[in-house]
Design a protein around this motif. Structure first.
Motif, PDB file in Angstrom:
ATOM      1  N   TYR A  77       8.077   1.616  -3.306  1.00 45.69           N
ATOM      2  CA  TYR A  77       6.632   1.743  -3.506  1.00 45.69           C
ATOM      3  C   TYR A  77       6.036   2.181  -2.182  1.00 45.69           C
ATOM      4  O   TYR A  77       6.215   1.514  -1.159  1.00 45.69           O
ATOM      5  CB  TYR A  77       5.991   0.438  -3.980  1.00 45.69           C
ATOM      6  N   ARG A  78       5.361   3.333  -2.174  1.00 51.34           N
ATOM      7  CA  ARG A  78       4.868   3.930  -0.940  1.00 51.34           C
ATOM      8  C   ARG A  78       3.377   3.682  -0.703  1.00 51.34           C
ATOM      9  O   ARG A  78       2.828   4.143   0.288  1.00 51.34           O
ATOM     10  CB  ARG A  78       5.111   5.446  -0.946  1.00 51.34           C
ATOM     11  N   GLY A  79       2.710   3.015  -1.621  1.00 50.78           N
ATOM     12  CA  GLY A  79       1.266   2.845  -1.513  1.00 50.78           C
ATOM     13  C   GLY A  79       0.862   2.033  -0.290  1.00 50.78           C
ATOM     14  O   GLY A  79       1.595   1.144   0.151  1.00 50.78           O
ATOM     15  N   PRO A  80      -0.327   2.314   0.270  1.00 50.55           N
ATOM     16  CA  PRO A  80      -0.820   1.539   1.414  1.00 50.55           C
ATOM     17  C   PRO A  80      -1.092   0.085   1.072  1.00 50.55           C
ATOM     18  O   PRO A  80      -1.204  -0.763   1.965  1.00 50.55           O
ATOM     19  CB  PRO A  80      -2.112   2.269   1.804  1.00 50.55           C
ATOM     20  N   ASP A  81      -1.183  -0.226  -0.240  1.00 52.20           N
ATOM     21  CA  ASP A  81      -1.415  -1.597  -0.692  1.00 52.20           C
ATOM     22  C   ASP A  81      -0.105  -2.316  -1.034  1.00 52.20           C
ATOM     23  O   ASP A  81      -0.087  -3.264  -1.820  1.00 52.20           O
ATOM     24  CB  ASP A  81      -2.353  -1.609  -1.901  1.00 52.20           C
ATOM     25  N   TYR A  82       0.992  -1.864  -0.448  1.00 50.02           N
ATOM     26  CA  TYR A  82       2.320  -2.444  -0.701  1.00 50.02           C
ATOM     27  C   TYR A  82       2.295  -3.965  -0.637  1.00 50.02           C
ATOM     28  O   TYR A  82       2.867  -4.655  -1.494  1.00 50.02           O
ATOM     29  CB  TYR A  82       3.316  -1.888   0.320  1.00 50.02           C
ATOM     30  N   SER A  83       1.654  -4.519   0.371  1.00 55.18           N
ATOM     31  CA  SER A  83       1.663  -5.969   0.573  1.00 55.18           C
ATOM     32  C   SER A  83       0.912  -6.726  -0.519  1.00 55.18           C
ATOM     33  O   SER A  83       1.055  -7.945  -0.646  1.00 55.18           O
ATOM     34  CB  SER A  83       1.069  -6.319   1.941  1.00 55.18           C
ATOM     35  N   ASP A  84       0.128  -6.010  -1.327  1.00 55.44           N
ATOM     36  CA  ASP A  84      -0.613  -6.657  -2.405  1.00 55.44           C
ATOM     37  C   ASP A  84       0.247  -6.871  -3.655  1.00 55.44           C
ATOM     38  O   ASP A  84      -0.186  -7.551  -4.594  1.00 55.44           O
ATOM     39  CB  ASP A  84      -1.835  -5.818  -2.801  1.00 55.44           C
ATOM     40  N   TYR A  85       1.434  -6.276  -3.668  1.00 54.32           N
ATOM     41  CA  TYR A  85       2.278  -6.320  -4.863  1.00 54.32           C
ATOM     42  C   TYR A  85       3.533  -7.130  -4.600  1.00 54.32           C
ATOM     43  O   TYR A  85       4.453  -6.671  -3.914  1.00 54.32           O
ATOM     44  CB  TYR A  85       2.669  -4.903  -5.302  1.00 54.32           C
ATOM     45  N   ILE A  86       3.609  -8.315  -5.188  1.00 53.08           N
ATOM     46  CA  ILE A  86       4.814  -9.124  -5.053  1.00 53.08           C
ATOM     47  C   ILE A  86       5.975  -8.468  -5.785  1.00 53.08           C
ATOM     48  O   ILE A  86       7.141  -8.761  -5.518  1.00 53.08           O
ATOM     49  CB  ILE A  86       4.568 -10.560  -5.575  1.00 53.08           C
ATOM     50  N   ILE A  87       5.648  -7.537  -6.682  1.00 54.02           N
ATOM     51  CA  ILE A  87       6.690  -6.839  -7.429  1.00 54.02           C
ATOM     52  C   ILE A  87       7.082  -5.514  -6.756  1.00 54.02           C
ATOM     53  O   ILE A  87       7.845  -4.755  -7.318  1.00 54.02           O
ATOM     54  CB  ILE A  87       6.270  -6.621  -8.913  1.00 54.02           C
ATOM     55  N   ALA A  88       6.589  -5.255  -5.544  1.00 48.62           N
ATOM     56  CA  ALA A  88       7.076  -4.132  -4.730  1.00 48.62           C
ATOM     57  C   ALA A  88       8.174  -4.686  -3.835  1.00 48.62           C
ATOM     58  O   ALA A  88       7.910  -5.479  -2.935  1.00 48.62           O
ATOM     59  CB  ALA A  88       5.943  -3.531  -3.908  1.00 48.62           C
ATOM     60  N   ARG A  89       9.428  -4.275  -4.052  1.00 44.75           N
ATOM     61  CA  ARG A  89      10.560  -4.937  -3.415  1.00 44.75           C
ATOM     62  C   ARG A  89      11.298  -4.076  -2.393  1.00 44.75           C
ATOM     63  O   ARG A  89      12.108  -4.606  -1.633  1.00 44.75           O
ATOM     64  CB  ARG A  89      11.544  -5.400  -4.498  1.00 44.75           C
ATOM     65  N   THR A  90      11.069  -2.764  -2.409  1.00 43.51           N
ATOM     66  CA  THR A  90      11.794  -1.872  -1.487  1.00 43.51           C
ATOM     67  C   THR A  90      10.803  -0.932  -0.828  1.00 43.51           C
ATOM     68  O   THR A  90       9.972  -0.327  -1.511  1.00 43.51           O
ATOM     69  CB  THR A  90      12.875  -1.074  -2.245  1.00 43.51           C
ATOM     70  N   ASN A  91      10.892  -0.815   0.496  1.00 44.04           N
ATOM     71  CA  ASN A  91       9.957   0.037   1.218  1.00 44.04           C
ATOM     72  C   ASN A  91      10.668   1.205   1.901  1.00 44.04           C
ATOM     73  O   ASN A  91      11.904   1.302   1.901  1.00 44.04           O
ATOM     74  CB  ASN A  91       9.129  -0.775   2.220  1.00 44.04           C
ATOM     75  N   MET A  92       9.889   2.090   2.501  1.00 41.53           N
ATOM     76  CA  MET A  92      10.447   3.301   3.078  1.00 41.53           C
ATOM     77  C   MET A  92      11.260   3.038   4.336  1.00 41.53           C
ATOM     78  O   MET A  92      12.149   3.820   4.686  1.00 41.53           O
ATOM     79  CB  MET A  92       9.330   4.309   3.364  1.00 41.53           C
ATOM     80  N   LEU A  93      10.984   1.944   5.020  1.00 39.88           N
ATOM     81  CA  LEU A  93      11.787   1.615   6.196  1.00 39.88           C
ATOM     82  C   LEU A  93      13.241   1.373   5.795  1.00 39.88           C
ATOM     83  O   LEU A  93      14.179   1.774   6.509  1.00 39.88           O
ATOM     84  CB  LEU A  93      11.208   0.388   6.902  1.00 39.88           C
ATOM     85  N   ALA A  94      13.447   0.749   4.642  1.00 39.67           N
ATOM     86  CA  ALA A  94      14.808   0.531   4.143  1.00 39.67           C
ATOM     87  C   ALA A  94      15.492   1.847   3.816  1.00 39.67           C
ATOM     88  O   ALA A  94      16.716   1.977   3.980  1.00 39.67           O
ATOM     89  CB  ALA A  94      14.770  -0.372   2.916  1.00 39.67           C
ATOM     90  N   ILE A  95      14.732   2.835   3.356  1.00 37.76           N
ATOM     91  CA  ILE A  95      15.298   4.153   3.083  1.00 37.76           C
ATOM     92  C   ILE A  95      15.891   4.744   4.361  1.00 37.76           C
ATOM     93  O   ILE A  95      16.999   5.295   4.365  1.00 37.76           O
ATOM     94  CB  ILE A  95      14.221   5.100   2.510  1.00 37.76           C
TER      95      ILE A  95
END
Length: 323
Positions: free
Chosen positions: A169-187
């Motif tokens: 999930y690339r949205g700027p509101d990533y931290s608002d979603y407990i169901i966002a589990r993978t970010n671009m840093l991990a990529i």
């Protein structure tokens, strides 16, 4: 003890030599030899509403239809029976009392010969500790964990040919979603760890409140199956171009497009034992018919109760060895 081997009659234990597991995962469908299957024992009962992670669990808590432990145990036992039928080595986590340990895919994944520990929600760290008896059978140099800020879970990660396909999930509101589990840093870390692979990310649709609009992981809206096919749900992707990239990769004629209702029931979250054998939920009539028409054996199991927690067969399995 009598063993019944499927497909090629080759026992799983040949892949565990001198007490060590030789990891090998390069795709989603090659012949499965060893797997971690979660457990529904001592599940902890119905969680409090404020402790639920996903909108589907929240819905069933509110409706008082949250699954009972005995039903989920029976469903997972049915899956283990299928694994036994095909001679797959099955590991189970050590039991944590009154705790949900069903979704083994959340806590780690294997690519090639490397086990990546997931950076999961902090209060689920115990689940990784519960498979330590398995991890001690793996070369410690082949166990990796990304920095804490690089979020990743196994349900978002799929090796496929020259690619590693990853839901984010690339949205700027990533931290608002407990169901966002993978970010671009991990990529970025995945690409560094596997420089010979092409890591491709897909921006997934997230909703904290609507289970029909929430792709918790990539395997909630996409999965390869067989030698050349894929299950796909267009609305799970925020970027039409990324959905179309997958359509072009597999070919439109090789794709089973699922509806919003089928995504809600987790039709893309089946599990492959081999290119020509899958485990699927017994109520997925349309999908199971399509798979059989493609020459794929479908081992049907009851799994509708577990699906009420927004996870299904792929979510509750962590493959260690395929060949």
């Amino acid at each position: 003890m009598k063993r019944v081997f499927g497909v090629d009659q080759k026992p799983a234990f040949v892949f565990i030599f001198a007490g060590m597991i030789k990891l090998n995962i390069t795709d989603e469908t090659s012949r499965l030899r060893a797997v971690i299957l979660g457990t529904a024992l001592s599940n902890g009962g119905v969680p409090k509403l404020e402790d639920a992670y996903d909108p589907k669990s929240i819905l069933h808590i509110k409706q008082k239809t949250y699954p009972k432990e005995e039903d989920m145990v029976a469903e997972m036992n049915a899956v283990e029976e299928v694994f036994n039928k095909y001679g797959v080595q099955v590991f189970r986590p050590k039991l944590i009392a009154d705790y949900n340990q069903i979704f083994a895919r959340d806590i780690g994944f294997v690519i090639e010969d490397t086990f990546i520990k997931a950076n999961i929600l902090p209060d689920r760290e115990q689940e990784i500790e519960a498979i330590e008896h398995v991890l001690t059978q793996i070369d410690p140099e082949k166990i990796v964990r990304f920095p804490e800020e690089a979020h990743i879970e196994g349900g978002d990660v799929m090796p496929y040919k020259d690619y590693i396909l990853v839901g984010v999930y690339r949205g700027p509101d990533y931290s608002d979603y407990i169901i966002a589990r993978t970010n671009m840093l991990a990529i970025d870390y995945l690409q560094k760890l596997f420089p010979d692979k092409k890591v491709v990310s897909f921006n997934l649709r997230k909703s904290n409140t609507n289970p029909y609009e929430n792709a918790l992981h990539l395997d909630c809206c996409f999965q390869p199956v067989g030698e050349k096919y894929a299950i796909l749900h267009k609305n799970g992707f925020l970027e039409a171009s990324e959905y179309n990239w997958l359509v072009n990769l597999f070919g439109k004629e090789n794709i089973f497009e699922i509806t919003a209702e089928e995504m809600y029931h987790m039709n893309s979250n089946i599990f492959s034992i081999a290119p020509d054998v899958v485990i699927s939920e017994q109520n997925f009539t349309r999908l199971n018919t399509w798979l059989r028409d493609k020459g794929i054996t479908v081992e049907e199991v009851p799994y509708a109760e577990i699906s009420k927690q927004e996870g299904l067969l792929r979510c509750s399995t962590l493959p260690l060895v395929r060949e």
